[in-house]
Design a protein around this motif. Structure first.
Motif, PDB file in Angstrom:
ATOM      1  N   SER A  71      33.565  39.248  39.299  1.00 41.77           N
ATOM      2  CA  SER A  71      34.154  39.547  37.984  1.00 41.77           C
ATOM      3  C   SER A  71      35.541  38.922  37.873  1.00 41.77           C
ATOM      4  N   ILE A  72      36.134  39.080  36.697  1.00 41.82           N
ATOM      5  CA  ILE A  72      37.493  38.597  36.498  1.00 41.82           C
ATOM      6  C   ILE A  72      38.511  39.724  36.665  1.00 41.82           C
ATOM      7  N   ASP A  73      38.033  40.917  37.051  1.00 41.44           N
ATOM      8  CA  ASP A  73      38.910  42.079  37.178  1.00 41.44           C
ATOM      9  C   ASP A  73      39.873  41.952  38.353  1.00 41.44           C
ATOM     10  N   LEU A  74      41.047  42.512  38.152  1.00 45.94           N
ATOM     11  CA  LEU A  74      42.073  42.575  39.183  1.00 45.94           C
ATOM     12  C   LEU A  74      42.676  43.971  39.134  1.00 45.94           C
ATOM     13  N   ILE A  75      42.735  44.625  40.271  1.00 40.62           N
ATOM     14  CA  ILE A  75      43.394  45.934  40.365  1.00 40.62           C
ATOM     15  C   ILE A  75      44.752  45.692  40.994  1.00 40.62           C
TER      16      ILE A  75
END
Length: 105
Positions: A71-75
């Motif tokens: 995904s393109i998600d970043l935490i």
């Protein structure tokens, strides 16, 4: 109607924000639903996230970050666990539905 009645300058009015302020000031905790465990450190959170496919991302030295290759998600989390608050917790919940939950501590 719920709230607190406030008498100021000869006028009485309902201040509904007081109960909201009291509720939001409670300490929140992040719960890992499969185990029921409250996340109490970054080391336990890191292990849980890595089991879900998150990898440590070394893009910013000021933050602890995790990226998921699928995904393109970043935490992004503060380096200091004591600054880990409900804003960061809800970010984790949104990006990992049905795995984490935020509740009053």
């Amino acid at each position: 109607m719920s709230g607190v009645w406030v008498f100021k300058n000869g006028i009485m009015r309902l201040n509904e924000g007081s109960t909201m302020d009291q509720q939001s000031s409670r300490k929140k905790v992040l719960v890992h639903l499969p185990t029921g465990q409250v996340v109490s450190s970054y080391s336990s959170l890191r292990q849980m996230l890595m089991e879900l496919g998150w990898e440590i991302y070394y893009g910013d030295i000021e933050l602890l970050q995790f990226h998921k290759a699928s995904s393109i998600d970043l935490i992004s989390l503060p380096k200091d666990f004591y600054k880990f608050n409900s804003v960061y917790m809800y970010d984790i919940v949104v990006k990992n539905p049905n795995v984490f939950l935020v509740r009053d501590g």
